[in-house]
Design a protein around this motif. Structure first.
Motif, mmCIF file in Angstrom:
data_model
loop_
_atom_site.group_PDB
_atom_site.id
_atom_site.type_symbol
_atom_site.label_atom_id
_atom_site.label_comp_id
_atom_site.label_asym_id
_atom_site.label_seq_id
_atom_site.Cartn_x
_atom_site.Cartn_y
_atom_site.Cartn_z
ATOM 1 N N GLU A 82 0.812 -1.221 0.000
ATOM 2 C CA GLU A 82 0.000 0.000 0.000
ATOM 3 C C GLU A 82 0.847 1.274 0.000
ATOM 4 O O GLU A 82 0.387 2.323 0.445
ATOM 5 N N GLN A 83 2.097 1.180 -0.478
ATOM 6 C CA GLN A 83 2.973 2.350 -0.430
ATOM 7 C C GLN A 83 3.838 2.425 -1.677
ATOM 8 O O GLN A 83 4.077 1.420 -2.338
ATOM 9 N N CYS A 94 9.027 7.224 1.349
ATOM 10 C CA CYS A 94 7.982 6.197 1.366
ATOM 11 C C CYS A 94 6.660 6.887 1.685
ATOM 12 O O CYS A 94 6.507 7.505 2.742
ATOM 13 N N SER A 96 2.350 6.605 1.680
ATOM 14 C CA SER A 96 1.174 5.745 1.698
ATOM 15 C C SER A 96 0.296 6.036 0.486
ATOM 16 O O SER A 96 0.054 7.201 0.153
ATOM 17 N N SER A 98 -2.869 5.176 0.294
ATOM 18 C CA SER A 98 -4.261 5.404 0.700
ATOM 19 C C SER A 98 -4.571 6.884 0.890
ATOM 20 O O SER A 98 -5.684 7.325 0.632
ATOM 21 N N GLU A 101 0.200 10.241 2.568
ATOM 22 C CA GLU A 101 0.920 10.742 3.737
ATOM 23 C C GLU A 101 2.326 10.142 3.727
ATOM 24 O O GLU A 101 2.514 8.976 3.356
ATOM 25 N N LYS A 103 5.231 8.265 5.103
ATOM 26 C CA LYS A 103 5.423 7.265 6.155
ATOM 27 C C LYS A 103 6.821 7.388 6.753
ATOM 28 O O LYS A 103 6.995 7.294 7.953
#
Length: 192
Positions: A82-83, A94, A96, A98, A101, A103
């Motif tokens: 998911e990244q 890195c 995200s 979704s 943001e 990480k």
């Protein structure tokens, strides 16, 4: 530019060398901005990430790095679950997928991060001055440096992952083979 299919979305990654934070003259204004160490004062590379659904942009961010200049190419980024991980200047970012943001970010080379590749649960980074292995949280597990920079100006391949290790060639034609724990297995000094 590079695109990735992701679920029912399209992820677009592109170079944005002319983007200026806060300027109304940008062709596109990113909703989020992430900076590498010293990138506010010395910016070398800017890479935009746009998420599309049904051909409409639903989210965006831009990562801004310092160090050596990078560009988007085949192995300058990867999607892991998911990244998305992106080489930008001297740093691996890195983000995200979704919500775009940040990480984590890790300065993985003193100069430039050229490539990032997955090796099981970890990541191998081909940098200008060193080869690094990062864990899934961006922590550096090991670093390996040679006698010269890991760049070749002729047809030699300076970085290649094989089943039993990593083959490296530096600018002075020294060839190295290291294992996946960063230990030197073989050395062949062709330049001497």
């Amino acid at each position: 530019m590079k695109t990735y299919p992701f679920k029912d979305l399209t992820i677009e990654l592109l170079d944005e060398p002319n983007y200026n934070v806060g300027s109304s003259d940008n062709n596109f204004n990113y909703s989020k901005h992430y900076f590498g160490d010293n990138a506010i004062d010395y910016c070398s590379s800017k890479h935009g990430i746009k998420i599309y659904k049904d051909f409409q942009i639903i989210d965006s961010c831009i990562i801004i790095g310092s160090g050596g200049v990078t560009c988007i190419h085949q192995n300058s980024s990867l999607i892991d679950k998911e990244q998305i991980l992106v080489c930008c200047g001297d740093t691996i970012f890195c983000v995200s997928l979704s919500n775009l943001e940040l990480k984590w970010k890790t300065k993985a080379d003193q100069a430039t991060c050229f490539k990032i590749l997955q090796q099981r649960e970890d990541y191998i980074v081909h940098g200008e001055l060193q080869i690094s292995k990062l864990d899934k949280n961006g922590k550096i597990r090991w670093e390996f440096g040679g006698e010269d920079i890991f760049v070749c100006i002729d047809s030699d391949e300076e970085f290649k992952i094989e089943n039993d290790g990593i083959l490296l060639t530096d600018l002075s034609k020294t060839k190295y083979k290291i294992d996946f724990d960063g230990n030197l297995i073989a050395l062949n000094n062709m330049g001497s």
